[in-house]
Design a protein around this motif. Sequence first.
Motif, short mmCIF file in Angstrom:
data_model
loop_
_atom_site.label_atom_id
_atom_site.label_comp_id
_atom_site.label_asym_id
_atom_site.label_seq_id
_atom_site.Cartn_x
_atom_site.Cartn_y
_atom_site.Cartn_z
N TYR A 249 30.80 -15.46 34.04
CA TYR A 249 30.43 -16.48 34.44
C TYR A 249 30.83 -16.60 36.06
O TYR A 249 31.89 -16.99 35.85
N ALA B 189 27.52 -22.97 32.95
CA ALA B 189 27.07 -21.81 32.62
C ALA B 189 25.79 -21.17 32.30
O ALA B 189 25.13 -19.91 33.09
N SER C 131 24.01 -20.71 35.76
CA SER C 131 24.46 -19.63 36.61
C SER C 131 24.01 -18.46 35.90
O SER C 131 23.46 -17.81 36.69
N ARG C 132 23.71 -19.06 34.27
CA ARG C 132 22.52 -17.30 33.88
C ARG C 132 21.06 -17.15 34.71
O ARG C 132 20.48 -16.81 34.25
#
Length: 305
Positions: free
Chosen positions: A11, A170, A173-174
């Motif tokens: 990530y 995370a 970002s995903r």
Amino acid sequence: MARPIKKGIDYFPLDVDFLRDIKIRKVMRACGSAAPTILICLLGNIYRDEGYYMKWDEDTRFLVADDVGTSEASVDEVVKKSIQVGIFDSKLYDQHQILTSHGIQERYKKAAYQKSDSSIDKKYDLLNVNHIDNGVSNSGNPVNHAESTQSKVNESKEEESKVNNTRLSAPASRIQEEFAILWGMHPRKVGDQVAALDTYKNDVLLKNITFDQVKAKIEAYKKQIELNGTQTTYIKTAGKWFTERCWNNEYDTTPPARQEPTPDWAKPGYVAPVEEKTPEQEAVDQAKLDEMMRKIKEGRDVNAS
């Protein structure tokens, strides 16, 4: 045989104001609304593979263009403009044909602090640290316990904070990565990407939708367009498709029923073909006509008498 050490990370953090960054805006103004998608794809490749840089050549350019669904010329244009505005370091690009930056390397070091080897090649290093930092874990380097107790406590707190921050960043970002893929899939990639991303992100976080569900709906929409032969003008832009939450729509992907061909005689303006007769057929027809006329005449004479 030992498994090779993975350099990249799973990530990477992406600021919520990514699309409002002045450098990103300059690239978007020069290269069009697809530029952020290309940039996110570039960053994903950098962090995933080497972790802090990426070799830039014709093959890489082709792969990025293929991932995003755009031309190699568009990708090349975004890379050149990004180097010009400072998103990627121009000196290292000129010397080694790589894409990296101080910020990329800094984020990599923070995200990879638990790796046994997070070192950065000296010829690529932009962090300019004053102390010696080879990125190698010091777990095998014993130190005096009495002198390092407080230091270990502080390091433990810092590491815990870093882990928490990574966990918080995370999901965002995903979602950014997912959105870039979905935007690249859409048949008409124009519109307000900021608003589109916000809408998608909100619905994902509220668990109203998933990446796979939206992906399936885009594929269904593209299939419907193909079956109907819809002109580009009438295809909903990606910006509107996302902000209007068109993943809730139903799309007809049933192939049209097979139509039987219309016979010639049923077509407008049809003229029946004239049949050519032989002399013998004409003689027979004439005899029949004469016999018919004779009978009609005899009937009239009877009635007259």
